[in-house]
Design a protein around this motif. Structure first.
Motif, PDB file in Angstrom:
ATOM      1  N   ASP A  43    -108.442  18.965 -54.892  1.00 27.52           N
ATOM      2  CA  ASP A  43    -107.666  18.044 -54.067  1.00 27.52           C
ATOM      3  C   ASP A  43    -106.903  18.783 -52.964  1.00 27.52           C
ATOM      4  O   ASP A  43    -105.967  19.526 -53.237  1.00 27.52           O
ATOM      5  CB  ASP A  43    -106.697  17.284 -54.967  1.00 27.52           C
ATOM      6  N   LEU A  44    -107.318  18.576 -51.714  1.00 24.18           N
ATOM      7  CA  LEU A  44    -106.573  19.107 -50.576  1.00 24.18           C
ATOM      8  C   LEU A  44    -105.610  18.071 -49.998  1.00 24.18           C
ATOM      9  O   LEU A  44    -104.596  18.427 -49.403  1.00 24.18           O
ATOM     10  CB  LEU A  44    -107.532  19.578 -49.476  1.00 24.18           C
ATOM     11  N   ARG A  45    -105.932  16.798 -50.192  1.00 28.70           N
ATOM     12  CA  ARG A  45    -105.104  15.746 -49.577  1.00 28.70           C
ATOM     13  C   ARG A  45    -103.666  15.794 -50.087  1.00 28.70           C
ATOM     14  O   ARG A  45    -102.704  15.769 -49.300  1.00 28.70           O
ATOM     15  CB  ARG A  45    -105.717  14.377 -49.866  1.00 28.70           C
ATOM     16  N   THR A  46    -103.500  15.856 -51.413  1.00 30.37           N
ATOM     17  CA  THR A  46    -102.149  15.841 -51.972  1.00 30.37           C
ATOM     18  C   THR A  46    -101.347  17.056 -51.508  1.00 30.37           C
ATOM     19  O   THR A  46    -100.185  16.939 -51.107  1.00 30.37           O
ATOM     20  CB  THR A  46    -102.206  15.804 -53.508  1.00 30.37           C
ATOM     21  N   ALA A  47    -101.992  18.222 -51.552  1.00 36.95           N
ATOM     22  CA  ALA A  47    -101.295  19.434 -51.101  1.00 36.95           C
ATOM     23  C   ALA A  47    -100.916  19.335 -49.633  1.00 36.95           C
ATOM     24  O   ALA A  47     -99.805  19.725 -49.225  1.00 36.95           O
ATOM     25  CB  ALA A  47    -102.184  20.658 -51.342  1.00 36.95           C
ATOM     26  N   MET A  48    -101.812  18.799 -48.817  1.00 30.92           N
ATOM     27  CA  MET A  48    -101.542  18.673 -47.388  1.00 30.92           C
ATOM     28  C   MET A  48    -100.366  17.723 -47.150  1.00 30.92           C
ATOM     29  O   MET A  48     -99.459  18.018 -46.353  1.00 30.92           O
ATOM     30  CB  MET A  48    -102.798  18.175 -46.674  1.00 30.92           C
ATOM     31  N   ARG A  49    -100.352  16.601 -47.843  1.00 27.26           N
ATOM     32  CA  ARG A  49     -99.279  15.628 -47.657  1.00 27.26           C
ATOM     33  C   ARG A  49     -97.965  16.106 -48.261  1.00 27.26           C
ATOM     34  O   ARG A  49     -96.897  15.589 -47.907  1.00 27.26           O
ATOM     35  CB  ARG A  49     -99.705  14.283 -48.237  1.00 27.26           C
ATOM     36  N   ASP A  50     -98.049  17.102 -49.149  1.00 26.81           N
ATOM     37  CA  ASP A  50     -96.820  17.692 -49.715  1.00 26.81           C
ATOM     38  C   ASP A  50     -96.308  18.852 -48.872  1.00 26.81           C
ATOM     39  O   ASP A  50     -95.339  19.514 -49.263  1.00 26.81           O
ATOM     40  CB  ASP A  50     -97.089  18.170 -51.146  1.00 26.81           C
ATOM     41  N   GLY A  51     -96.967  19.109 -47.734  1.00 27.59           N
ATOM     42  CA  GLY A  51     -96.445  20.119 -46.821  1.00 27.59           C
ATOM     43  C   GLY A  51     -97.102  21.476 -46.864  1.00 27.59           C
ATOM     44  O   GLY A  51     -96.559  22.440 -46.305  1.00 27.59           O
ATOM     45  N   ALA A  52     -98.276  21.588 -47.476  1.00 19.65           N
ATOM     46  CA  ALA A  52     -98.955  22.885 -47.548  1.00 19.65           C
ATOM     47  C   ALA A  52     -99.276  23.402 -46.150  1.00 19.65           C
ATOM     48  O   ALA A  52     -99.615  22.638 -45.241  1.00 19.65           O
ATOM     49  CB  ALA A  52    -100.236  22.762 -48.365  1.00 19.65           C
ATOM     50  N   THR A  53     -99.177  24.720 -45.982  1.00 22.34           N
ATOM     51  CA  THR A  53     -99.525  25.338 -44.703  1.00 22.34           C
ATOM     52  C   THR A  53    -101.044  25.445 -44.578  1.00 22.34           C
ATOM     53  O   THR A  53    -101.791  25.274 -45.552  1.00 22.34           O
ATOM     54  CB  THR A  53     -98.931  26.747 -44.616  1.00 22.34           C
ATOM     55  N   ASP A  54    -101.500  25.770 -43.373  1.00 24.31           N
ATOM     56  CA  ASP A  54    -102.938  25.974 -43.162  1.00 24.31           C
ATOM     57  C   ASP A  54    -103.472  27.058 -44.097  1.00 24.31           C
ATOM     58  O   ASP A  54    -104.556  26.928 -44.671  1.00 24.31           O
ATOM     59  CB  ASP A  54    -103.217  26.365 -41.713  1.00 24.31           C
ATOM     60  N   GLN A  55    -102.719  28.148 -44.229  1.00 25.55           N
ATOM     61  CA  GLN A  55    -103.172  29.255 -45.065  1.00 25.55           C
ATOM     62  C   GLN A  55    -103.254  28.846 -46.527  1.00 25.55           C
ATOM     63  O   GLN A  55    -104.188  29.220 -47.238  1.00 25.55           O
ATOM     64  CB  GLN A  55    -102.234  30.449 -44.911  1.00 25.55           C
ATOM     65  N   GLU A  56    -102.287  28.053 -46.984  1.00 25.63           N
ATOM     66  CA  GLU A  56    -102.314  27.580 -48.373  1.00 25.63           C
ATOM     67  C   GLU A  56    -103.512  26.669 -48.620  1.00 25.63           C
ATOM     68  O   GLU A  56    -104.171  26.757 -49.669  1.00 25.63           O
ATOM     69  CB  GLU A  56    -101.006  26.863 -48.705  1.00 25.63           C
ATOM     70  N   LEU A  57    -103.809  25.812 -47.669  1.00 24.74           N
ATOM     71  CA  LEU A  57    -104.972  24.928 -47.812  1.00 24.74           C
ATOM     72  C   LEU A  57    -106.263  25.731 -47.777  1.00 24.74           C
ATOM     73  O   LEU A  57    -107.206  25.454 -48.541  1.00 24.74           O
ATOM     74  CB  LEU A  57    -104.960  23.872 -46.709  1.00 24.74           C
ATOM     75  N   GLY A 110    -110.241  13.423 -49.186  1.00 28.13           N
ATOM     76  CA  GLY A 110    -109.667  14.757 -49.121  1.00 28.13           C
ATOM     77  C   GLY A 110    -109.940  15.661 -50.298  1.00 28.13           C
ATOM     78  O   GLY A 110    -109.155  16.569 -50.580  1.00 28.13           O
ATOM     79  N   GLN A 111    -111.082  15.464 -50.966  1.00 26.50           N
ATOM     80  CA  GLN A 111    -111.464  16.319 -52.083  1.00 26.50           C
ATOM     81  C   GLN A 111    -112.556  17.294 -51.636  1.00 26.50           C
ATOM     82  O   GLN A 111    -113.498  16.900 -50.948  1.00 26.50           O
ATOM     83  CB  GLN A 111    -111.992  15.481 -53.254  1.00 26.50           C
ATOM     84  N   ILE A 112    -112.426  18.543 -52.040  1.00 29.05           N
ATOM     85  CA  ILE A 112    -113.454  19.537 -51.762  1.00 29.05           C
ATOM     86  C   ILE A 112    -114.460  19.528 -52.902  1.00 29.05           C
ATOM     87  O   ILE A 112    -114.098  19.601 -54.077  1.00 29.05           O
ATOM     88  CB  ILE A 112    -112.843  20.947 -51.618  1.00 29.05           C
ATOM     89  N   ARG A 113    -115.739  19.446 -52.556  1.00 24.29           N
ATOM     90  CA  ARG A 113    -116.833  19.537 -53.522  1.00 24.29           C
ATOM     91  C   ARG A 113    -117.694  20.729 -53.109  1.00 24.29           C
ATOM     92  O   ARG A 113    -118.177  20.793 -51.973  1.00 24.29           O
ATOM     93  CB  ARG A 113    -117.675  18.264 -53.531  1.00 24.29           C
ATOM     94  N   ASN A 114    -117.893  21.659 -54.018  1.00 25.63           N
ATOM     95  CA  ASN A 114    -118.683  22.841 -53.661  1.00 25.63           C
ATOM     96  C   ASN A 114    -120.170  22.635 -53.882  1.00 25.63           C
ATOM     97  O   ASN A 114    -120.974  23.511 -53.568  1.00 25.63           O
ATOM     98  CB  ASN A 114    -118.182  24.073 -54.413  1.00 25.63           C
ATOM     99  N   CYS A 115    -120.552  21.470 -54.419  1.00 22.27           N
ATOM    100  CA  CYS A 115    -121.967  21.129 -54.608  1.00 22.27           C
ATOM    101  C   CYS A 115    -122.098  19.621 -54.593  1.00 22.27           C
ATOM    102  O   CYS A 115    -121.189  18.901 -55.045  1.00 22.27           O
ATOM    103  CB  CYS A 115    -122.472  21.696 -55.943  1.00 22.27           C
ATOM    104  N   LEU A 116    -123.219  19.138 -54.093  1.00 23.03           N
ATOM    105  CA  LEU A 116    -123.464  17.700 -54.073  1.00 23.03           C
ATOM    106  C   LEU A 116    -123.394  17.115 -55.473  1.00 23.03           C
ATOM    107  O   LEU A 116    -122.971  15.971 -55.670  1.00 23.03           O
ATOM    108  CB  LEU A 116    -124.847  17.436 -53.461  1.00 23.03           C
ATOM    109  N   PHE A 117    -123.792  17.910 -56.480  1.00 27.05           N
ATOM    110  CA  PHE A 117    -123.837  17.431 -57.860  1.00 27.05           C
ATOM    111  C   PHE A 117    -122.668  17.941 -58.701  1.00 27.05           C
ATOM    112  O   PHE A 117    -122.719  17.884 -59.924  1.00 27.05           O
ATOM    113  CB  PHE A 117    -125.163  17.843 -58.502  1.00 27.05           C
ATOM    114  N   ALA A 118    -121.632  18.427 -58.052  1.00 26.88           N
ATOM    115  CA  ALA A 118    -120.475  18.951 -58.793  1.00 26.88           C
ATOM    116  C   ALA A 118    -119.832  17.858 -59.640  1.00 26.88           C
ATOM    117  O   ALA A 118    -119.769  16.699 -59.244  1.00 26.88           O
ATOM    118  CB  ALA A 118    -119.449  19.527 -57.819  1.00 26.88           C
ATOM    119  N   ARG A 119    -119.346  18.242 -60.805  1.00 25.45           N
ATOM    120  CA  ARG A 119    -118.619  17.315 -61.672  1.00 25.45           C
ATOM    121  C   ARG A 119    -117.112  17.431 -61.476  1.00 25.45           C
ATOM    122  O   ARG A 119    -116.346  16.624 -62.007  1.00 25.45           O
ATOM    123  CB  ARG A 119    -118.954  17.615 -63.136  1.00 25.45           C
ATOM    124  N   GLU A 120    -116.682  18.442 -60.718  1.00 27.41           N
ATOM    125  CA  GLU A 120    -115.264  18.651 -60.465  1.00 27.41           C
ATOM    126  C   GLU A 120    -114.994  18.710 -58.964  1.00 27.41           C
ATOM    127  O   GLU A 120    -115.871  19.077 -58.183  1.00 27.41           O
ATOM    128  CB  GLU A 120    -114.780  19.945 -61.128  1.00 27.41           C
TER     129      GLU A 120
END
Length: 350
Positions: free
Chosen positions: A302-316, A289-299
């Motif tokens: 985290d969408l998984r934690t926010a999603m499991r904490d109740g984030a809305t679709d718009q927040e995600l 559940g991590q977003i990577r904006n490049c194949l070689f990104a170093r950072e």
């Protein structure tokens, strides 16, 4: 027989986002519409340029996205962020028990995205009909040799017959065009270039050679040991006439060549020596559940934690947009300060 001209500069398309579109736009004018989704970091092969023979420390199940979580994030990408293409990857995505259901849920989205799969094809002969029934449009198969002993040397598994059977089953199921992805390694499978091309031409598969990238688990990659795009074209040109395909490349990673005056093509993805970062339209979601904006990104974001904490679709969706804004202009492999990502390809997704 003619020698192909050097690879031309990639066509760069940097569309300006429409006001209020809410898409995945970075600070360099690129819009991500192609989503790569890793469904697992596990694999049933041990390709030498990817992972060690003993495998890796796999993600704990609790950290992996559930099927419903994968589908929710893909839906947000399509409905809120303008994703038009979804490709499921791994590790090996056929190892994901819920794969047909995930594909079916994705193809049911509106607007319907193009849905594809990257696989090593072990087990595909059994799965192809179910994937076709789920609406999968096409797939890419990784295959680096047609020699059974060499396949075993490269993958540490004796599964070449299964891969070839999977290719055949995919074509019969209508999952076309079937694309074959090949990585050549110096001193190991360089001589497989021409046999693979002729095999793919004979069977109606589209062959794509990919330069080896610094994404191996043991960080042993060196540019000096890489088989380059020019090396590949020279090998193919020794036995076949290659003519540059004049069709616009757009954001596609492969530079294509017509073979022997026909409309059949072979592609070369020169990710290292002829990078196409300026036309990149990809965003990536890892199996945890991590977003990577490049194949070689170093950072990662985290969408998984926010999603499991109740984030809305718009927040995600907003988190995803913010992650896209930090995308660098290029992967920087040629820069002396380049650092290989800590995650290998099997954990990132292709």
């Amino acid at each position: 027989m003619t020698t192909p001209s050097p690879l031309p500069d990639p066509v760069v398309r940097m569309p300006a986002p429409a006001p209020g579109s809410g898409g995945l736009v970075d600070r360099h004018g690129r819009t991500a519409t192609d989503l790569r989704v890793s469904l697992t970091d596990r694999c049933n092969l041990r390709c030498s340029y990817c992972m060690p023979p003993e495998g890796l420390d796999w993600l704990p199940k609790v950290e992996q996205l559930t099927d419903d979580e994968v589908v929710r994030l893909v839906r947000i990408g399509v409905e809120h962020l303008g994703i038009e293409e979804v490709r499921f990857t791994g590790g090996e995505p056929l190892l994901r028990p819920g794969l047909p259901g995930i594909v079916a849920a994705t193809t049911a989205l509106l607007p319907r995205p193009e849905v594809s799969l990257t696989t090593n094809a072990v087990g595909l002969s059994r799965m192809a009909p179910a994937l076709a029934a789920a609406g999968l449009d096409r797939l890419n198969v990784s295959l680096d040799t047609l020699d059974r002993d060499r396949f075993k040397q490269l993958t540490h598994r004796d599964r070449l017959p299964d891969v070839l059977a999977g290719l055949k089953a995919a074509k019969e199921a209508g999952l076309t065009p079937v694309k074959v992805n090949t990585v050549l390694l110096k001193g190991i499978n360089e001589d497989d270039a021409v046999p693979l091309l002729e095999y793919c031409l004979e069977h109606g598969y589209e062959l794509r050679f990919i330069e080896q990238m610094p994404l191996d688990a043991h960080h042993a990659w060196t540019r000096a040991e890489m088989v380059t795009a020019e090396d590949i074209l020279a090998k193919l040109s020794a036995t076949h006439t290659l003519t540059p395909d004049v069709e616009e490349r757009g954001a596609a990673p492969a530079e294509r060549w017509l073979v022997d005056g026909t409309d059949l093509t072979v592609g070369v993805i020169a990710s290292v020596t002829r990078s196409f970062c300026g036309a990149c339209d990809r965003t990536r979601l890892t199996a945890d559940g991590q977003i990577r904006n490049c194949l070689f990104a170093r950072e990662e974001s985290d969408l998984r934690t926010a999603m499991r904490d109740g984030a809305t679709d718009q927040e995600l969706a907003d988190r995803w947009r913010i992650a896209t804004l930090t995308k660098l202009p290029g992967h920087g492999i040629d820069d002396p300060s380049f650092l290989q990502p800590s995650r290998p390809m099997s954990a990132i997704g292709g």
